[in-house]
Structure formats: structure tokens, C-alpha cells
Design an enzyme around this catalytic site. Structure first.
Site: not given
Length: 306
Positions: A170, A174
Site C-alpha cells: 500500500y 501511495k
């Protein structure tokens, strides 16, 4: 008069959480909205058309204009259909809010290939594909002589910009989104497109699954300001989407009533040699880099939030 009167917006992941609040506020401010949501669970499994349609129904009940779209934003043709749905239904496109996402949190040694691939696909490719098709539309408009005043708002995270244990997949996606934002601004500014990103912090079904985060909704006095309410994020996103907003190529942390500007990567110290370094020389000089202190102002030193 609304701040977004006349604007047509596509908002991905808009069936729940922060995306839902974006869609409701955009419509309340006069935008015509394409509410995109595949309807999967927090980990990306399954599909359900009802979340997006429920948001559309709420917008229409309040007198606004909206349609639902259930395409997979990380699918090349699905992203093209999503962008085209705005043009076909409302005659134009002015704003793209990339918000859709999933979580598969694992420590690195326990993370599977699918955990990595699926999260990076939804977040990073799920930003790239709609952005690419929207950019083509705006480039063609600009080249045909039409004035373009468009805005892209991406969704990064402190988990990528500061790091967070258990979120290698993640966080990597990001931080990639933040870099993509800056590069896309460099490329698309000539066509009249502004590209920015936010790293929001709010209480959603995703953030409540992060290791160490509270697992239950807190009790908030109705008379008190709830800093964790996802609705707090949307006004700044709506501002970035307005026609007269001058901001471009920036990344912001947004939580409650706070908006903070990130500084991108910057060189803060260096060592230099007149010729090529030797390893022994570096042993004497380079270790000082570990003594350099970074003033990151991380609001979540232990738990980063979406």
C-alpha cells in the site's frame, strides 16, 4: 450558486467512505457527478452495484445530477468507459478524483504475490488508467482550440509518504501516486490541467483495518467537532476542483480542520570528493548521514492513516 456549478466530475471509489463524501459535496456545490464504485470489500473481493447507486439516489433526491458507474478503474477498457460515461452523459469532463482503493496489510515476510499485485494494481494502476484516458480527452480538446480548465485530485497516503509497518504494498503504491502527481503536472499543465494529491486521514472502513488502529466507531458528542469524520476531507478536494483554484503539482495532508503542504524529496546533506571515492574514505565520511535529523512533522509516528 455553488462553487462547482457547471463542472462535470468523475469520482472513483465513491460508494463509501471518503469518496462518498466527495460525491455528495461535489453535487451539493453544483457539479454533475459520475459516482464510480465496483462495490468490492476492503480487500478488493466481490462486487456490488448498490453502494454507488445509493449515493446517486441521495444526490438526485437532493436535486443534484449524478449517474453510477461500476467499472474497474484498474482495467484499461473500464477506465476508458468511465471517462467516456461522463462525456456521453453530461457532455464534458472537468474533474477527475482518483480515490478508489483496497488494503491487504501484511508484514513483508508474510506478504503474498497476490497481496502485492492486487494492492498496487488497484491503487497505482487504478490512478494511472483513468488519468490517462482523461488526459487524452483534455489534450485533444486543447489541440482543437478549446479552452481547458481541468483538475485531477489523486489520493496518496501518509503510509507511503512517511511509511507504516505492515503496508509495504500500500505504501509503495501511495508514494508512487505522489510522484506520479508531480510528473503528470509537468506533462499536463500545457493543456490546462492541474494535478494535485491529498493524503487524507479519516475514519473509514479501510483505516479501521490498519494494524493498531481502533476497531470500533468512537462515541463523539454531537456538539463536538469530529476530526475523524471523512466528510472533513471533501471541502479541500472540492476547492482543488474549482475553476479558479491556482494550485498545481502539490501534495497535501488533510485531517479534520487541518491542511498541510508536503515538501517533495529534497537534498538535505551531502559529501563530495574531487575524484572517485574509495570504500575506506566513505567509511570515514558517509556514516555521518545517519546523524542527519529529518523534520518530517509526521502526525502519525506509530500508525499511518489512509
Amino acid at each position: 450558486m455553488g462553487a462547482l456549478d457547471g463542472r462535470v466530475a468523475v469520482i472513483t471509489g465513491a460508494g463509501r467512505g471518503i469518496g462518498r463524501e466527495h460525491a455528495l459535496l461535489f453535487a451539493a456545490e453544483g457539479a454533475r457527478v459520475v459516482v464510480n464504485d465496483l462495490g468490492g470489500d476492503e480487500a478488493g473481493a466481490g462486487a456490488d452495484t448498490s453502494p454507488a447507486q445509493e449515493v446517486v439516489d441521495a444526490i438526485r433526491a437532493a436535486g443534484g445530477e449524478a449517474i453510477a458507474n461500476h467499472d474497474d478503474v484498474a482495467d484499461w477498457d473500464g477506465a476508458r468507459r468511465l471517462v467516456q460515461s461522463a462525456v456521453d452523459t453530461f457532455g464534458d469532463l472537468h474533474v477527475l478524483v482518483n480515490n478508489a482503493g483496497i488494503l491487504r496489510d501484511r508484514m513483508l515476510v508474510n506478504m503474498t504475490e497476490d497481496d502485492w499485485d492486487d494492492v498496487v494494481r488497484v491503487h497505482l494502476k487504478g490512478h494511472f488508467a483513468p488519468t490517462r484516458w482523461a488526459a487524452v480527452y483534455w489534450r485533444d480538446q486543447a489541440k482543437s482550440g478549446r479552452r481547458v480548465n481541468a483538475s485531477i485530485i489523486n489520493t496518496s497516503s501518509t503510509s507511503g509518504l512517511f511509511g507504516n509497518i505492515g503496508q509495504s504494498n500500500y505504501g509503495a503504491a501511495k508514494s508512487g501516486i505522489a510522484s506520479m502527481t508531480i510528473i503528470n503536472q509537468m506533462e499536463l499543465g500545457r493543456y490546462g490541467v492541474r494535478v494535485n494529491a491529498i493524503a487524507p486521514a479519516a475514519r473509514t472502513r479501510l483505516t479501521m483495518t490498519i494494524p493498531g488502529a481502533p476497531t470500533a466507531q468512537p462515541t463523539v458528542d454531537p456538539n463536538d467537532f469530529d476530526a475523524g469524520d471523512p466528510a472533513n476531507i471533501s471541502p479541500f478536494v472540492a476547492y482543488l476542483a474549482t475553476e479558479k483554484c491556482p494550485i498545481e503539482g502539490r501534495i497535501f495532508f488533510v485531517r479534520g480542520g487541518r491542511v498541510s503542504l508536503f515538501q517533495p524529496w529534497a537534498i538535505v546533506d551531502d559529501i563530495e570528493h574531487e575524484t572517485m571515492w574509495t570504500v575506506s574514505e566513505l567509511e570515514n565520511q558517509a556514516a555521518r548521514f545517519m546523524a542527519t535529523k529529518f523534520n518530517l512533522r509526521n502526525p502519525f509516528p506509530k500508525i499511518a492513516s489512509t
